[in-house]
Design an enzyme around this catalytic site. Structure first.
Site, PDB file in Angstrom:
ATOM      1  N   SER A   1       1.733   6.695   1.718  1.00 35.98           N
ATOM      2  CA  SER A   1       2.969   7.090   3.017  1.00 35.98           C
ATOM      3  C   SER A   1       3.581   7.901   2.403  1.00 35.98           C
ATOM      4  O   SER A   1       4.411   7.373   1.284  1.00 35.98           O
ATOM      5  CB  SER A   1       3.362   6.958   4.160  1.00 35.98           C
ATOM      6  OG  SER A   1       2.202   6.173   5.451  1.00 35.98           O
TER       7      SER A   1
ATOM      8  N   SER B   1       5.633  -1.163   3.455  1.00 37.20           N
ATOM      9  CA  SER B   1       5.388  -2.078   4.188  1.00 37.20           C
ATOM     10  C   SER B   1       5.550  -3.664   2.997  1.00 37.20           C
ATOM     11  O   SER B   1       4.277  -3.180   2.143  1.00 37.20           O
ATOM     12  CB  SER B   1       4.391  -3.209   4.664  1.00 37.20           C
ATOM     13  OG  SER B   1       4.094  -2.331   5.727  1.00 37.20           O
TER      14      SER B   1
ATOM     15  N   GLN C   1       0.914  -0.718  -0.083  1.00 42.61           N
ATOM     16  CA  GLN C   1      -0.153  -0.187   0.186  1.00 42.61           C
ATOM     17  C   GLN C   1       1.290   1.522  -0.242  1.00 42.61           C
ATOM     18  O   GLN C   1       2.033   1.357   1.061  1.00 42.61           O
ATOM     19  CB  GLN C   1      -1.093  -0.662   1.388  1.00 42.61           C
ATOM     20  CG  GLN C   1      -1.870   1.164   1.857  1.00 42.61           C
ATOM     21  CD  GLN C   1      -1.651   1.470   3.180  1.00 42.61           C
ATOM     22  OE1 GLN C   1      -2.516   0.422   3.325  1.00 42.61           O
ATOM     23  NE2 GLN C   1      -2.320   2.548   3.699  1.00 42.61           N
TER      24      GLN C   1
ATOM     25  N   GLU D   1      -7.694  -1.723   7.527  1.00 47.25           N
ATOM     26  CA  GLU D   1      -5.911  -1.833   7.424  1.00 47.25           C
ATOM     27  C   GLU D   1      -6.649  -1.658   8.906  1.00 47.25           C
ATOM     28  O   GLU D   1      -6.074  -2.807   9.658  1.00 47.25           O
ATOM     29  CB  GLU D   1      -5.214  -0.579   6.600  1.00 47.25           C
ATOM     30  CG  GLU D   1      -4.343  -0.379   7.591  1.00 47.25           C
ATOM     31  CD  GLU D   1      -3.356   0.535   7.031  1.00 47.25           C
ATOM     32  OE1 GLU D   1      -3.475   1.130   6.194  1.00 47.25           O
ATOM     33  OE2 GLU D   1      -1.700   0.287   7.637  1.00 47.25           O
TER      34      GLU D   1
END
Ligand SMILES: Cc1cc2nc3c(=O)[nH]c(=O)nc-3n(C[C@H](O)[C@H](O)[C@H](O)COP(=O)(O)OP(=O)(O)OC[C@H]3O[C@@H](n4cnc5c(N)ncnc54)[C@H](O)[C@@H]3O)c2cc1C
Length: 400
Positions: free
Chosen positions: A114, A146, A111, A229
């Site tokens: 950020s 991640s 994902q 999430e």
């Protein structure tokens, strides 16, 4: 929603287990998906039966009993966030292309939200997507991504209109991580492993058919992902007394310095863990089909706090042994166990679990941000002060 009964679901699971008992993991998961037993509320032909999500308990219990528990750690971003987002917002073609390999974990997902200048305020992100014919050209940088180093695909949020207000100039894309122009650099965390990464895009390409949602609708897509999430981070429900808290009870049993103050702390932590467990069960029971609501933030908030408190208590009860970290490795990439998919962090090592536990109070939105969401969207408190939401993104001051 279809009217599938519990007995029919049970019969389907029995057939799956009878016909695929010897299949390897990928083969078995593929058969489970094809039978519509991946996730009950997903559409028929995309892993579900368009049925009540509550029926998933029947499937999970039968598979658990047969030793075929779903390997959640193999593709956590794909299963917990990107898959549900593709179901909620993706096209029929995208669902047909991606849902099966997400479930079988043949394609790992990450994902890409950020950025160095946009974490809590992710809507302020600066990675650009510029349309060029039938494709989009991507330039910019993501961080803390991640699984990016093992991911085949990523769910990317990028800015398509810098002159629109920050929430309105974003668009979401499904991006091929194995193309030229995508560079992944692992970041080493204080827990030793490198589960997350920096990702650099230099003229990377995304066909318009891999856009998810309309142009400018990226914030809605991102919200669907973030709500999933928070639920998936916050709502795992171990049996009573098991899970993390079982480690604390075990550490208490082995503790050489059992003071009343420590017992009191253990009891308080146990109660907090039980409140979290019951809250998770209630959320799962109440959860209807579709995108989860802001109540996922309550669970996320609690699970970060409880996880950190339990891990700290365990290390304290271990006494001097709690300062030793025998299996600490400064790995440069995630060591992936193909059977369990584990490797992000060695959760069975209590010291590593402690060192990694602050991450769960940050990932998916920090505790402070969850408190803001609960305050504003659950309790109805006034919004925190900020820029006029109509200010164009290009006019908002930022670093870098
Ligand atoms: C283990 C881990 C895995 C992650 N995986 C991913 C991933 O796969 N993909 C991805 O996109 N991101 C990922 N992240 C990033 C994560 O989402 C961000 O770290 C998080 O949103 C916080 O952003 P930041 O680090 O920029 O901190 P900042 O936003 O700079 O926050 C710094 C501090 O200020 C506080 N703060 C900021 N704004 C407010 C406010 N409005 N009110 C009150 N307090 C505030 C924060 O709570 C924090 O304490 C991961 C992070 C971790 C730790």
């Amino acid at each position: 929603m279809s009217e599938v009964t519990e007995a029919e679901v049970q019969r389907l699971v029995d057939t799956l287990l009878a016909e695929h008992s010897n299949d390897d993991m990928v083969g078995f998961l593929g058969a489970q998906f094809d039978a519509g037993l991946a996730r009950m509320d997903y559409p028929v032909s995309h892993g579900g039966l368009d049925a009540s999500p509550k029926l998933q308990d029947v499937v999970d219990a039968a598979l658990e009993k047969a030793g075929r528990r779903y390997p959640w750690t193999r593709n956590p971003m794909g299963i917990g966030m990107c898959g549900p987002t593709i179901i909620a917002r993706g096209t029929e073609e995208q669902q047909a292309r991606f849902m099966r390999p997400i479930f079988t974990a043949e394609e790992i997902w990450c994902q890409l939200f950020s950025e160095p200048g946009a974490g809590s305020d992710v809507a302020g992100l600066a990675t650009r997507a510029v349309k060029d014919g039938d494709e989009w050209v991507i330039n910019g940088q993501k961080i803390w991504t991640s699984s990016a180093h093992i991911a085949a695909w990523g769910l990317l949020l990028a800015r398509t209109d810098p002159e629109a207000p920050k929430h309105k100039g974003l668009t979401a894309f499904l991006i091929d991580m194995h193309q030229p122009g995508v560079e992944v650099r692992p970041i080493r965390s204080m827990a030793g492993a490198s589960g997350f990464n920096e990702v650099f895009f230099t003229d990377a390409k995304v066909p318009d058919s891999m856009r998810i949602g309309d142009v400018g609708e990226g914030w809605r897509v991102a919200n669907a992902t973030l709500m999933n999430e928070r639920v998936s981070i916050g709502s795992s429900t171990p049996a009573r007394g098991s899970g993390l808290i079982a480690g604390a009870v075990k550490a208490w049993e082995g503790c050489n310095d059992k003071t009343p103050a420590r017992l009191d702390r253990l009891m308080r932590t146990w109660v907090d863990a039980e409140v979290l467990r019951l809250g998770s069960l209630r959320a799962a029971a109440k959860r209807e089909k579709g995108v989860p609501g802001p109540e996922g933030s309550v669970l996320k908030l609690l699970s970060g706090k409880v996880g950190h408190a339990v891990a700290a208590l365990v290390v304290e009860l271990m006494g001097p042994d709690g300062m030793l970290c025998g299996t600490y490795t400064r790995a440069t990439s995630r060591t992936r166990n193909e059977n369990t998919g584990e490797g992000m962090m060695n959760q069975s090592d209590p010291v590593l679990a402690f060192v990694g536990s602050p991450g769960s109070t940050i990932a998916g939105g920090t505790i402070d941000i969850q408190k803001n969401i609960v305050g504003e969207r659950v309790l109805g408190l006034p919004r925190e002060p900020g820029f006029d939401p109509n200010t164009p993104w290009s006019q908002i001051p930022r670093n870098g």
